[in-house]
Design an enzyme around this catalytic site. Structure first.
Site, PDB file in Angstrom:
ATOM      1  N   TYR A 113      17.718  45.493  29.204  1.00  7.86           N
ATOM      2  CA  TYR A 113      16.574  44.888  28.511  1.00  7.86           C
ATOM      3  C   TYR A 113      16.943  44.684  27.049  1.00  7.86           C
ATOM      4  O   TYR A 113      17.521  45.577  26.414  1.00  7.86           O
ATOM      5  CB  TYR A 113      15.344  45.797  28.588  1.00  7.86           C
ATOM      6  CG  TYR A 113      14.209  45.349  27.675  1.00  7.86           C
ATOM      7  CD1 TYR A 113      13.209  44.512  28.152  1.00  7.86           C
ATOM      8  CD2 TYR A 113      14.168  45.734  26.332  1.00  7.86           C
ATOM      9  CE1 TYR A 113      12.191  44.077  27.314  1.00  7.86           C
ATOM     10  CE2 TYR A 113      13.153  45.297  25.495  1.00  7.86           C
ATOM     11  CZ  TYR A 113      12.164  44.474  25.989  1.00  7.86           C
ATOM     12  OH  TYR A 113      11.178  44.042  25.157  1.00  7.86           O
ATOM     13  N   GLU A 201      12.024  38.041  24.533  1.00  2.00           N
ATOM     14  CA  GLU A 201      12.310  39.152  25.444  1.00  2.00           C
ATOM     15  C   GLU A 201      13.170  38.690  26.603  1.00  2.00           C
ATOM     16  O   GLU A 201      12.854  37.693  27.264  1.00  2.00           O
ATOM     17  CB  GLU A 201      10.984  39.715  25.954  1.00  2.00           C
ATOM     18  CG  GLU A 201      11.116  40.971  26.794  1.00  2.00           C
ATOM     19  CD  GLU A 201       9.754  41.511  27.182  1.00  2.00           C
ATOM     20  OE1 GLU A 201       9.370  42.590  26.691  1.00  2.00           O
ATOM     21  OE2 GLU A 201       9.043  40.839  27.974  1.00  2.00           O
TER      22      GLU A 201
END
Length: 394
Positions: A113, A201
């Site tokens: 991530y 993101e």
């Protein structure tokens, strides 16, 4: 403003961010044609069909399917297009899928991530990274916060290469993949900053079996107040993904967010709006919306605000709470009277005016002959909301 995954990937690719190849499709025929094109160009016969909606958790909701061959692309695209996809971010009603992304499947060795956003407490952008890719970052922060690496970027200096290396090291990249990860992070931050994004993101960022680092999913949100600098980005807005009432409110420069309650509220100023929603709950009601008419309220915007509030079938009463600083209470009062004459307000209406020209505004309401309950104190307004809701229940 939010954009779809495929749009986010297009934007990131322009800044040199490595993304999973894919083609957007709006029909089953377009999805099949996309798969055939990728097979002809790259020899691939393994695809991913991904629903394109402004919500996370698409995979868990059945909106992301692996397809082996073009025939399965036809089958999976046909099943996803038109479905009401329900995720933890759509609510129980779900969101209709109008677009899919046909992407080349990749051999994933590891998932990570990486995200960029603003840390308001430090007044600096922060880059967050974790080895727990494919999992909601909120869940990681709650259950295993030690697995999140953070680097803050000084706005006077910008992101430095050593910070990108620090993140890549923290994620465990080595060799060629380490260099790719550093370039990836630098490019992602540049895209975030130059597009005036509020969030960029990548979840997951993957390391493939072939040693490539790329984004197989992407999410970017943009600052609405900066869109005048980015006409190309503004054109990507998909109104079908937004609440119709919020879209209508934006036409009048009203800040409106629909909630699930029974008391409509019209306020000027975000802070006062939050306090008003609190007092509605303390009074035994539930706020039906956040509606900030701002500092330039006039009869036209106030009337528009009432029309939008009244389109919510759950609203049982309305509380108008105005503190006149820049906005004048008499102008708001005139707007309320005008709205009441032009719009059928068939429910209790409580109005609290304080500040600039409050007495004049109060007088306008009293002389209007309309059924309007006025209040001076916050507590008084709350009591009248409680009484109005109680009478409706009797």
């Amino acid at each position: 403003m939010k954009v779809h995954e495929y749009q986010a990937k297009e934007i990131l690719a322009k800044y040199g961010v490595s993304v999973q190849p894919g083609i957007v499709a709006h029909t089953v025929e377009e999805a099949v044609a996309a798969a055939e094109k990728m097979r002809a160009e790259n020899g691939t016969d393994l695809f991913v069909v991904k629903a394109q909606i402004h919500a996370g958790g698409r995979g868990k909701g059945g909106g992301v399917k692996l397809a082996r061959g073009v025939d399965e692309v036809r089958e999976k695209a046909g099943a996803i297009l038109g479905m009401m996809l329900k995720t933890h971010q759509t609510g129980p009603e779900g969101q209709k899928v109008r677009t899919v992304l046909i992407a080349e499947a990749v051999d994933i060795a590891r998932e990570y991530y990486v995200g960029v956003t603003l840390d308001r407490q430090r007044s600096m952008n922060v880059i967050m990274a974790s080895t727990e890719g494919g999992v909601e970052i909120e869940k990681v922060a709650e259950e295993t916060p030690e697995k999140i690496i953070k680097v803050w970027v000084d706005p006077a200096i910008g992101l430095r290469p050593f910070q990108a290396r620090q993140l890549a090291f923290g994620l465990g990249f080595e060799g060629k993949a380490f260099k790719q990860a550093v370039r990836f992070i630098m490019a992602l931050y540049r895209a975030y900053e130059e597009t005036d994004a509020t969030l960029a993101e990548i979840n997951p960022l993957v390391l493939t079996d072939q040693g490539e680092v790329l984004a197989v999913d992407a999410k970017i949100n943009f600052d609405d107040n900066a869109l005048f600098r980015h006409k190309d980005l503004a054109e990507m807005r998909d109104l079908s993904e937004e609440d119709p009432l919020e879209v209508e409110a934006s036409k009048y420069h009203l800040n409106y967010i629909k909630l699930d309650g029974n008391v409509g509220c019209m306020v000027n100023g975000a802070g006062l709006a939050m306090a008003t929603m609190d007092i509605i709950k303390l009074a035994g009601g539930e706020p039906a919306n956040f509606l900030d008419v701002g500092g330039n309220a006039n009869p036209e915007t106030v009337e528009a605000g009432f029309r939008i509030i009244l389109k919510d079938p759950n609203v049982r009463a309305i509380l108008v709470n105005i503190f006149g600083g820049i906005v004048r209470c008499d102008r708001v009062a005139k707007g309320i009277v005008q709205a009441a004459k032009n719009v059928e307000i068939n429910m209790p209406l409580i109005v609290r005016l304080q500040g600039t020209n409050a007495e004049e505004g109060q007088h306008i309401l009293e002389e209007s002959g309309l059924e309007i309950e006025t209040a001076i104190l916050f507590e008084e307004a709350a009591e009248k909301v409680t009484q109005a809701l109680a009478q409706l229940q009797d």
